[in-house]
Design an enzyme around this catalytic site. Structure first.
Site, PDB file in Angstrom:
ATOM      1  N   ASN A 171       0.792  -1.249   0.147  1.00 23.20           N
ATOM      2  CA  ASN A 171       0.263  -0.019  -0.101  1.00 23.20           C
ATOM      3  C   ASN A 171       0.700   1.143  -0.095  1.00 23.20           C
ATOM      4  O   ASN A 171       0.566   2.331  -0.724  1.00 23.20           O
ATOM      5  CB  ASN A 171      -0.900  -0.067   1.100  1.00 23.20           C
ATOM      6  CG  ASN A 171      -0.302  -0.237   2.505  1.00 23.20           C
ATOM      7  OD1 ASN A 171       0.815  -0.677   2.642  1.00 23.20           O
ATOM      8  ND2 ASN A 171      -1.187   0.183   3.616  1.00 23.20           N
ATOM      9  N   GLU A 249      -3.139 -11.790   9.924  1.00 27.71           N
ATOM     10  CA  GLU A 249      -2.763 -13.476   9.480  1.00 27.71           C
ATOM     11  C   GLU A 249      -1.481 -13.585   9.380  1.00 27.71           C
ATOM     12  O   GLU A 249      -0.674 -14.786  10.144  1.00 27.71           O
ATOM     13  CB  GLU A 249      -3.659 -13.602   8.399  1.00 27.71           C
ATOM     14  CG  GLU A 249      -3.847 -15.116   7.835  1.00 27.71           C
ATOM     15  CD  GLU A 249      -4.308 -15.140   6.623  1.00 27.71           C
ATOM     16  OE1 GLU A 249      -4.455 -14.137   5.668  1.00 27.71           O
ATOM     17  OE2 GLU A 249      -4.955 -16.343   6.450  1.00 27.71           O
ATOM     18  N   GLU A 268       3.848  -4.587  12.550  1.00 26.91           N
ATOM     19  CA  GLU A 268       2.702  -3.418  11.964  1.00 26.91           C
ATOM     20  C   GLU A 268       1.700  -4.010  11.242  1.00 26.91           C
ATOM     21  O   GLU A 268       1.726  -4.141  10.207  1.00 26.91           O
ATOM     22  CB  GLU A 268       3.414  -2.106  11.332  1.00 26.91           C
ATOM     23  CG  GLU A 268       4.666  -1.463  12.212  1.00 26.91           C
ATOM     24  CD  GLU A 268       4.103  -0.706  13.301  1.00 26.91           C
ATOM     25  OE1 GLU A 268       2.879  -0.165  13.427  1.00 26.91           O
ATOM     26  OE2 GLU A 268       4.800  -0.420  14.030  1.00 26.91           O
ATOM     27  N   CYS A 303      -3.741   1.141   6.665  1.00 25.44           N
ATOM     28  CA  CYS A 303      -4.182   0.466   7.996  1.00 25.44           C
ATOM     29  C   CYS A 303      -4.704   1.501   8.947  1.00 25.44           C
ATOM     30  O   CYS A 303      -5.278   1.268   9.920  1.00 25.44           O
ATOM     31  CB  CYS A 303      -2.958  -0.220   8.571  1.00 25.44           C
ATOM     32  SG  CYS A 303      -1.208   0.823   8.616  1.00 25.44           S
ATOM     33  N   GLU A 482       7.368   2.341  15.413  1.00 25.04           N
ATOM     34  CA  GLU A 482       8.458   2.988  14.535  1.00 25.04           C
ATOM     35  C   GLU A 482       8.235   4.480  14.295  1.00 25.04           C
ATOM     36  O   GLU A 482       7.521   5.066  15.025  1.00 25.04           O
ATOM     37  CB  GLU A 482       7.855   2.254  12.840  1.00 25.04           C
ATOM     38  CG  GLU A 482       7.813   0.755  12.879  1.00 25.04           C
ATOM     39  CD  GLU A 482       7.734   0.240  11.403  1.00 25.04           C
ATOM     40  OE1 GLU A 482       6.798   0.703  10.762  1.00 25.04           O
ATOM     41  OE2 GLU A 482       8.509  -0.579  11.065  1.00 25.04           O
TER      42      GLU A 482
END
Ligand code: NAI
Ligand code: MG
Length: 503
Positions: A171, A249, A268, A303, A482
């Protein structure tokens, strides 16, 4: 092996297709572009046209081993370099990234379908900023002295971990790579990155730019499938730290593999970030905030996307209406066209997944789907993965659309009456990445900010990653932080204690 180590042009190249072709079929290992040892490759597709724009090297355990061995050799020398000197080199990478920003923006738009003006250029700019920020932190790699006993000198020093294995998604691949690579390098580690299947090109181009400054082997890039290339990287015995951004997952698989070797792991993962709007907010600013928070310009593939919006009942209808109008006004089209606000979904698989959520929402009793904007009419884009953004109302907290990460241009707006009730709903989630509150009553806002279960809470704004601010989630959204000095020290070094008895 290729005869020319660098098939890419040295000067910035604004012909993204030419660059994509030059980068075809290659990894970057030990300071050179090299093909996959198996000779295999897979297609890189422009999601706006459905056309293959390049091949990517299909890495496996052999390529992983070659890259990790090179990185391990390079790390011994790299770690000996004074930390400020390492930082200065990472800072020089930032200058090259700035020089090549437009080129990188065009390349990332080609492979991901992210609109150039609203998304791709922004990403390219932030990448350089992240390198610049971490480049200045070399001098912070220092320890403490501990007053243990008068005749004992007791100090701590920060040491690098060794080879870092980094796995990144599609992304915002350049930015998410930068957040791992820049601090890891400044701290004295070397890095092997496994890029995402859908977006291997822009990050591969960056390798050659960085290699102009860094010693060979410090920074290596592999492309390939998760199980065949990502898993052997995580499992490699010389990889001493794993850092991953992607799905929950896969994050669990990666964490288990790291646990087998007892090496630290940073994760993350996803999010289902709530946005809470009070009636006393600055209304126009909040509607704009919802557009950017939901990352509609990136088709919601974020996210931190504000995919659950809770609006206080007196302004609920007006808010839905204003948002609908604002999203309607956004232009969907060719990602490389300056007029375009919204590009495409990344891949057919994600397209189907998001569409299934939308269909399920539409079938839910009481739900209303407000479909916004318009599909592009251009014939050249007829096979493109364009999807109209959808604003849902009338869904409740038990809906899968309210509970699960959709990672598409879909948000759910729900009304609320009471701050305590909305707090409970916002916290009723597997995730805890980000949240925002919109109110002029800072007493209420600050109280809720403290009680929201999220790694990042913002009041009356919703910015994404900012160099210098720790970024990372709680609950299933991940482990570790981060983007900050603390993150670099905690996640890319270990603290050694040295004691000298002079008695
Ligand atoms: P993914 O988590 O499967 O892929 C992310 C990276 O992990 C890719 O580089 C992939 O090749 C690698 N990977 C996959 N299996 C692996 C394994 N066994 N060992 C090591 N590496 C492995 O995500 P995917 O399939 O691209 O997207 C699925 C969903 O994940 C999305 O719909 C979205 O909900 C979420 N996602 C979240 C992201 C975030 O920023 N937190 C980014 C991308 C996806
Ligand atoms: Mg996957």
């Amino acid at each position: 092996m290729l005869d020319t180590p660098h098939p890419t042009p040295a000067a910035p190249c604004l012909d993204q297709q030419k660059l994509a072709t030059a980068l075809s079929g290659l990894h970057f290992i030990g300071g050179r572009y090299v093909p996959a040892r198996s000779g295999k490759s897979f297609a890189v597709v422009n999601p706006a046209t459905g056309e293959e724009v390049a091949r990517a090297a299909e890495g496996d355990a052999q390529d992983v081993d070659a890259a990790v061995q090179d990185a391990a050799r390079a790390q011994k020398e790299w770690a000996k370099m004074p930390a400020r000197k390492r930082g200065a080199l990472v800072h020089q990478c930032a200058a090259l990234l700035k020089e090549h920003a437009e080129e990188l923006a065009r390349l990332i738009a080609l492979e991901t379908g992210k609109a150039l003006r609203t998304e791709s250029r922004v990403e390219a700019g932030v990448v350089a900023d992240v390198f610049e920020f971490f480049g200045g932190l070399g001098g912070e790699l220092k320890g403490e002295s501990v007053p243990f006993a008068p005749n004992v000198l007791s100090v701590t020093v920060r040491e690098p971990l060794g080879v870092v294995g980094a796995i990144i998604p599609w992304n915002v691949p350049m930015l998410l790579m930068a957040l791992k690579v820049a601090p890891a390098l400044v701290a004295g580690n070397t890095v092997v990155v496994k890029s995402a299947e859908e977006a291997p090109l822009a990050v591969l181009r960056i390798c050659e730019l960085m290699n102009r400054v860094l010693p060979p082997g410090c920074f290596n890039m592999l492309s390939g499938m998760g199980p065949e290339c990502g898993a052997p990287l995580v499992e490699h015995k010389l990889v001493k730290k794993v850092t991953f951004t992607g799905s929950v997952e896969t994050g669990k698989i990666v964490a288990k593999a790291a646990a087998e070797k007892i090496v630290p792991v940073t994760l993350e993962l996803g999010g289902k970030s709530p946005m809470i709007v009070f009636a006393d907010c600055d209304f126009a600013k909040t509607v704009q905030g919802a557009l950017t928070s939901m990352r509609f310009t990136r088709q919601g593939q974020s996210c931190t996307a504000a995919s659950r919006i809770y609006v206080e009942r007196p302004v609920f209808d007006q808010f839905v209406e204003e948002m609908r109008k604002a999203v309607d006004a956004m232009v969907m089209g060719d990602p490389l066209d300056e007029k375009t606000d919204i590009g495409t979904i990344i891949s057919p698989g994600q397209f189907e997944k998001v569409q299934a959520f939308i269909e399920e929402g539409k079938k839910t009793a009481g739900a209303v789907a407000h479909e916004c904007s318009a599909l592009p009419k251009d014939q050249a884009l007829k096979k493109g993965l364009f999807l109209r953004p959808v604003i849902f109302t009338g869904l409740t907290r038990d809906s899968r659309l309210v509970q699960e990460e959709i990672f598409g241009p879909v948000t759910v707006i729900q009304p609320f009456d009471d701050p305590e009730a909305v707090l409970a709903e916002a916290n009723d989630s597997e995730y805890g990445l980000a949240a925002s509150l919109w109110t002029n009553n800072l007493k209420v806002g600050l109280d809720l900010a403290h009680r929201l279960e999220a790694g990042l809470v913002q009041i009356n704004q919703n910015l994404v990653v900012q160099a210098n601010l720790s970024y990372g989630g709680v609950k299933s959204s991940g482990l570790g932080k981060e983007a900050s000095l603390e993150a670099m020290l905690e996640h890319f070094t270990h603290k050694k204690t040295i004691m000298v008895n002079m008695g």
